[in-house]
Design a protein around this motif. Sequence first.
Motif, mmCIF file in Angstrom:
data_model
loop_
_atom_site.group_PDB
_atom_site.id
_atom_site.type_symbol
_atom_site.label_atom_id
_atom_site.label_comp_id
_atom_site.label_asym_id
_atom_site.label_seq_id
_atom_site.Cartn_x
_atom_site.Cartn_y
_atom_site.Cartn_z
ATOM 1 N N ILE A 35 -48.243 -65.752 70.695
ATOM 2 C CA ILE A 35 -48.886 -66.158 69.440
ATOM 3 C C ILE A 35 -47.834 -66.604 68.435
ATOM 4 C CG2 ILE A 35 -50.225 -65.345 67.460
ATOM 5 C CD1 ILE A 35 -51.712 -63.481 69.491
ATOM 6 N N ALA A 36 -46.763 -65.820 68.294
ATOM 7 C CA ALA A 36 -45.693 -66.172 67.350
ATOM 8 C C ALA A 36 -45.054 -67.506 67.723
ATOM 9 C CB ALA A 36 -44.644 -65.065 67.320
ATOM 10 N N TYR A 37 -44.783 -67.705 68.995
ATOM 11 C CA TYR A 37 -44.177 -68.950 69.453
ATOM 12 C C TYR A 37 -45.105 -70.135 69.185
ATOM 13 C CZ TYR A 37 -42.322 -72.536 72.547
ATOM 14 O OH TYR A 37 -41.830 -73.708 73.047
ATOM 15 N N ARG A 38 -46.363 -69.979 69.560
ATOM 16 C CA ARG A 38 -47.333 -71.060 69.399
ATOM 17 C C ARG A 38 -47.490 -71.437 67.930
ATOM 18 N NH1 ARG A 38 -52.389 -71.338 68.210
ATOM 19 N NH2 ARG A 38 -52.884 -69.129 68.389
ATOM 20 N N LYS A 39 -47.555 -70.435 67.064
ATOM 21 C CA LYS A 39 -47.706 -70.707 65.634
ATOM 22 C C LYS A 39 -46.441 -71.320 65.046
ATOM 23 C CE LYS A 39 -51.434 -67.534 64.704
ATOM 24 N NZ LYS A 39 -51.912 -66.362 63.970
ATOM 25 N N THR A 40 -45.276 -70.883 65.509
ATOM 26 C CA THR A 40 -44.020 -71.469 65.047
ATOM 27 C C THR A 40 -43.955 -72.950 65.401
ATOM 28 O OG1 THR A 40 -42.856 -69.371 65.263
ATOM 29 C CG2 THR A 40 -41.502 -71.351 65.244
#
Length: 109
Positions: A35-40
């Motif tokens: 989730i963090a990667y995708r949002k970044t």
Amino acid sequence: MELLENHWKAPVSVQNRSVEASEVTSSTVDRNLIIAYRKTKKESQRRFWARFGVTQSRGSRFESGAEIPPPVSILLGLYFTKTITDGDLGRAERVIYSPDAAALINPGQ
């Protein structure tokens, strides 16, 4: 992204407790990192999960806590450790969906 690249090697923190990556189920730690990667990267679920052959709705379930199946988890691990790239995944998808895919997968039949 450093955390993602080292996810399978280094200890990670889950719920304020440091644990080895091997101790954590894929759905626990991958979910938060993905989730963090995708949002970044400002990617939609549809775009992100499509590169791994996963629908948006299934990807949403993975992000909500559903267990990620081993083949998808392996692809994610290879992707985040930069062993495979978006280009590699795209080429694999084109081969799978090509009219000659059956001949490539089952030669001689």
